[in-house]
Design a protein around this motif. Structure first.
Motif, mmCIF file in Angstrom:
data_model
loop_
_atom_site.group_PDB
_atom_site.id
_atom_site.type_symbol
_atom_site.label_atom_id
_atom_site.label_comp_id
_atom_site.label_asym_id
_atom_site.label_seq_id
_atom_site.Cartn_x
_atom_site.Cartn_y
_atom_site.Cartn_z
ATOM 1 N N GLY A 128 -1.358 9.163 -13.937
ATOM 2 C CA GLY A 128 -0.030 9.083 -14.511
ATOM 3 C C GLY A 128 1.007 8.623 -13.501
ATOM 4 N N ILE A 129 0.925 9.149 -12.291
ATOM 5 C CA ILE A 129 1.860 8.724 -11.247
ATOM 6 C C ILE A 129 1.634 7.258 -10.893
ATOM 7 N N MET A 130 0.364 6.843 -10.884
ATOM 8 C CA MET A 130 0.072 5.431 -10.654
ATOM 9 C C MET A 130 0.666 4.573 -11.765
ATOM 10 N N GLY A 131 0.594 5.069 -13.001
ATOM 11 C CA GLY A 131 1.194 4.340 -14.118
ATOM 12 C C GLY A 131 2.698 4.247 -13.998
ATOM 13 N N ILE A 132 3.330 5.314 -13.526
ATOM 14 C CA ILE A 132 4.782 5.349 -13.373
ATOM 15 C C ILE A 132 5.268 4.256 -12.417
ATOM 16 N N VAL A 133 4.533 4.031 -11.340
ATOM 17 C CA VAL A 133 4.967 3.040 -10.341
ATOM 18 C C VAL A 133 4.327 1.675 -10.569
ATOM 19 N N SER A 134 3.511 1.533 -11.626
ATOM 20 C CA SER A 134 2.729 0.300 -11.817
ATOM 21 C C SER A 134 3.580 -0.930 -12.068
ATOM 22 N N GLY A 135 4.797 -0.754 -12.598
ATOM 23 C CA GLY A 135 5.639 -1.917 -12.886
ATOM 24 C C GLY A 135 6.127 -2.632 -11.648
ATOM 25 N N GLY A 136 6.267 -1.891 -10.569
ATOM 26 C CA GLY A 136 6.678 -2.503 -9.302
ATOM 27 C C GLY A 136 8.171 -2.611 -9.094
ATOM 28 N N GLY A 137 8.971 -2.235 -10.086
ATOM 29 C CA GLY A 137 10.421 -2.383 -9.936
ATOM 30 C C GLY A 137 11.163 -1.081 -9.736
ATOM 31 N N LEU A 144 0.638 13.000 -4.949
ATOM 32 C CA LEU A 144 1.854 12.191 -4.809
ATOM 33 C C LEU A 144 1.708 11.055 -3.813
ATOM 34 N N ALA A 145 0.593 11.003 -3.112
ATOM 35 C CA ALA A 145 0.387 9.935 -2.124
ATOM 36 C C ALA A 145 0.353 8.558 -2.772
ATOM 37 N N VAL A 146 0.014 8.486 -4.062
ATOM 38 C CA VAL A 146 -0.070 7.188 -4.738
ATOM 39 C C VAL A 146 1.299 6.523 -4.852
ATOM 40 N N ILE A 147 2.359 7.304 -4.689
ATOM 41 C CA ILE A 147 3.704 6.697 -4.696
ATOM 42 C C ILE A 147 3.824 5.679 -3.564
ATOM 43 N N GLY A 148 3.163 5.951 -2.461
ATOM 44 C CA GLY A 148 3.227 5.042 -1.313
ATOM 45 C C GLY A 148 2.064 4.068 -1.230
ATOM 46 N N ALA A 149 1.371 3.851 -2.364
ATOM 47 C CA ALA A 149 0.184 2.982 -2.361
ATOM 48 C C ALA A 149 0.510 1.501 -2.421
ATOM 49 N N GLY A 150 1.792 1.131 -2.501
ATOM 50 C CA GLY A 150 2.163 -0.282 -2.477
ATOM 51 C C GLY A 150 2.883 -0.781 -3.702
ATOM 52 N N PHE A 151 2.998 0.052 -4.743
ATOM 53 C CA PHE A 151 3.668 -0.377 -5.969
ATOM 54 C C PHE A 151 5.136 0.040 -6.012
ATOM 55 N N ASP A 167 1.440 16.711 4.324
ATOM 56 C CA ASP A 167 1.711 15.654 5.307
ATOM 57 C C ASP A 167 1.099 14.318 4.902
ATOM 58 N N GLU A 168 -0.091 14.368 4.281
ATOM 59 C CA GLU A 168 -0.758 13.123 3.883
ATOM 60 C C GLU A 168 0.094 12.325 2.913
ATOM 61 N N SER A 169 0.607 12.991 1.895
ATOM 62 C CA SER A 169 1.451 12.314 0.909
ATOM 63 C C SER A 169 2.766 11.849 1.531
ATOM 64 N N ILE A 170 3.356 12.701 2.359
ATOM 65 C CA ILE A 170 4.623 12.351 2.995
ATOM 66 C C ILE A 170 4.466 11.111 3.869
ATOM 67 N N ALA A 171 3.376 11.062 4.640
ATOM 68 C CA ALA A 171 3.138 9.909 5.510
ATOM 69 C C ALA A 171 2.921 8.639 4.700
ATOM 70 N N ALA A 172 2.180 8.746 3.592
ATOM 71 C CA ALA A 172 1.921 7.576 2.747
ATOM 72 C C ALA A 172 3.215 7.049 2.125
ATOM 73 N N ILE A 173 4.060 7.960 1.654
ATOM 74 C CA ILE A 173 5.331 7.553 1.047
ATOM 75 C C ILE A 173 6.268 6.956 2.095
ATOM 76 N N ALA A 174 6.333 7.570 3.266
ATOM 77 C CA ALA A 174 7.208 7.073 4.340
ATOM 78 C C ALA A 174 6.823 5.654 4.746
ATOM 79 N N ARG A 175 5.511 5.375 4.772
ATOM 80 C CA ARG A 175 5.052 4.027 5.147
ATOM 81 C C ARG A 175 5.189 3.039 3.995
ATOM 82 N N GLY A 176 4.902 3.491 2.784
ATOM 83 C CA GLY A 176 4.855 2.573 1.646
ATOM 84 C C GLY A 176 6.172 2.338 0.930
ATOM 85 N N CYS A 177 7.215 3.094 1.271
ATOM 86 C CA CYS A 177 8.530 2.940 0.628
ATOM 87 C C CYS A 177 9.592 2.694 1.702
#
Length: 427
Positions: free
Chosen positions: A271-280, A298-305, A322-332
């Motif tokens: 679901g979270i992946m779907g939320i960010v899937s539009g890219g905008g 929540l790490a999928v938020i920083g997966a690139g979308f 920390d894993e999710s926080i690091a992914a979001i910090a890098r990907g956003c």
């Protein structure tokens, strides 16, 4: 014997498209009112009790124009007033009802409260036929049948507010879809609608840009999918406290979708992946995520979308780590405001990731984070070069010395103890 019934007072003539207040009042007369009963309302002016200079000025004009005893003068005066009334009717762009639920002292007005009936709505829609904005918020007794008039309404209604209209169901949405094909904004907060109603709405109002279905427990991702796939111009969706929504209905959503409020929803990783899937996406609120969901979700938020994300609210997401926080910090990389208040799972590694990667962060909320220690604050102090405000009230592991050092080294950063649950535009 006179009866008491609600009437609608019409305010000063305005061409502005902002929400317009129509307060329910009481009338002890038998004549039909609705703006036709007295000269100030007839001519589109404010209430006679108004002390504004604009009202006094307009009252003076009316006084000058009072007709003489001659029949021709009275006829001319009446014709002029009716022309002014026609101008008001034509220029009105917004109309807002204030029902008993919206009034401060309802008990002092009526024991039973004021009810907006189909008759009232029909009279006003007949009079004001060029509305863009219509709010029926808190008209709790409003039924589906009252919306029948929207099918024949000649105006291109753009905004419709049905918040707390508990009598509105899927049939009401069918009537809205049939009569408001140009609708861009609709708010259905706490309405008794289901996926079938959302599907009907999406098919009939494909120009929809803003949708609020918060606190609609009968809605699921099926209805949400109908909206996200049919409404290609969708910009903002509120699904907060929709227990039947897990986010998968957003999969493949339009890149125009920039804002999603999903507070207290049963979100899943897909679901979270779907939320960010539009890219905008630019604003995302997933605060109070369910406790049984892994913080790594929540790490999928920083997966690139979500590279355009600017505001992220994770308030009370206690399991995020920390894993999710690091992914979001890098990907956003465009993050400007981040609410991590009460995120107890964030430790030194997480704070270090924020300090290193969040180079555009201006506001950071870390209130009551149990694992924010001196080393974590040091990482934030040495990084986050654009930080302007740090919300840091009530911490357990931070020393007074660490906070004072932060103030000395980052004198341009405001330290606030205020805790803010809702952040972003309009908050």
């Amino acid at each position: 014997m006179s009866t008491i019934r609600p009437v609608f007072s019409v305010a000063r003539l305005s061409n502005r498209a902002e929400p317009f207040g129509m307060d329910l009042q009481f009338c002890d007369c038998e004549d039909e009112c609705y703006g036709y009963g007295d000269s100030p309302a007839l001519c589109g002016f404010e209430s006679p009790n108004s002390s504004s200079s604009a009202y006094k000025k307009d009252s003076l004009k009316i006084g000058v124009l009072q007709p003489s005893e001659e029949f021709s003068d009275r006829e001319s005066f009446g014709l002029t007033c009716h022309r002014w009334l026609n101008i008001q009717n034509t220029c009105r762009r917004s109309l807002q009802f204030h029902s008993s639920l919206a009034l401060p002292n309802v008990s002092s007005l009526s024991q039973s409260g004021l009810v907006v009936s189909a008759f009232h709505l029909h009279r006003l829609l007949t009079r004001f036929q060029h509305l863009h904005y219509l709010s029926l918020s808190c008209c709790s007794e409003l039924s589906d049948s009252c919306l029948t008039f929207l099918q024949f309404y000649p105006s291109k209604l753009l905004y419709l507010n049905l918040d707390c209209c508990f009598g509105i169901t899927d049939h009401g949405l069918l009537l809205v879809a049939a009569g408001c094909s140009s609708l861009e904004v609709i708010s259905l907060y706490r309405c008794n609608i289901t996926d079938a109603g959302l599907e009907t709405l999406a098919n009939g109002c494909s120009a929809l840009k803003h949708l609020n279905i918060s606190y609609c427990p009968l809605v699921s991702d099926c209805g949400l999918r109908s909206v996200s796939q049919s409404c290609c111009q969708l910009e903002a969706v509120k699904i907060s406290h929709c227990s039947g929504v897990n986010g998968t209905g957003f999969k493949g959503c339009s890149p125009t979708l920039t804002r999603i409020d999903a507070d207290s929803c049963n979100l899943v990783p897909e679901g979270i992946m779907g939320i960010v899937s539009g890219g905008g996406l630019e604003y995302l609120n997933v605060s109070r995520v369910n406790m049984w969901i892994s913080g790594a979700t929540l790490a999928v938020i920083g997966a690139g979308f979500a590279t355009r994300l600017k505001i992220l609210n994770l308030w009370l997401c206690r399991t995020v780590g920390d894993e999710s926080i690091a992914a979001i910090a890098r990907g956003c990389p465009l993050l400007q405001e981040w609410n991590l208040a009460l995120c107890h799972g964030v430790r030194i590694a997480g704070w270090q990731s924020i300090g290193i990667n969040c180079n555009k962060l201006e506001k950071l909320h870390v209130n009551r984070c149990r694992n924010l220690c001196d080393l974590g604050l040091q990482a934030l102090r040495e990084g986050c070069k654009r930080l302007l405000v740090l919300y840091i009230g009530r911490t357990w592991k931070l020393s007074a010395t660490a906070i004072e050092v932060f103030k000395i080294c980052r004198g341009n950063v405001e330290i606030s103890e205020e805790e803010i649950m809702f952040i972003g535009p309009g908050n």
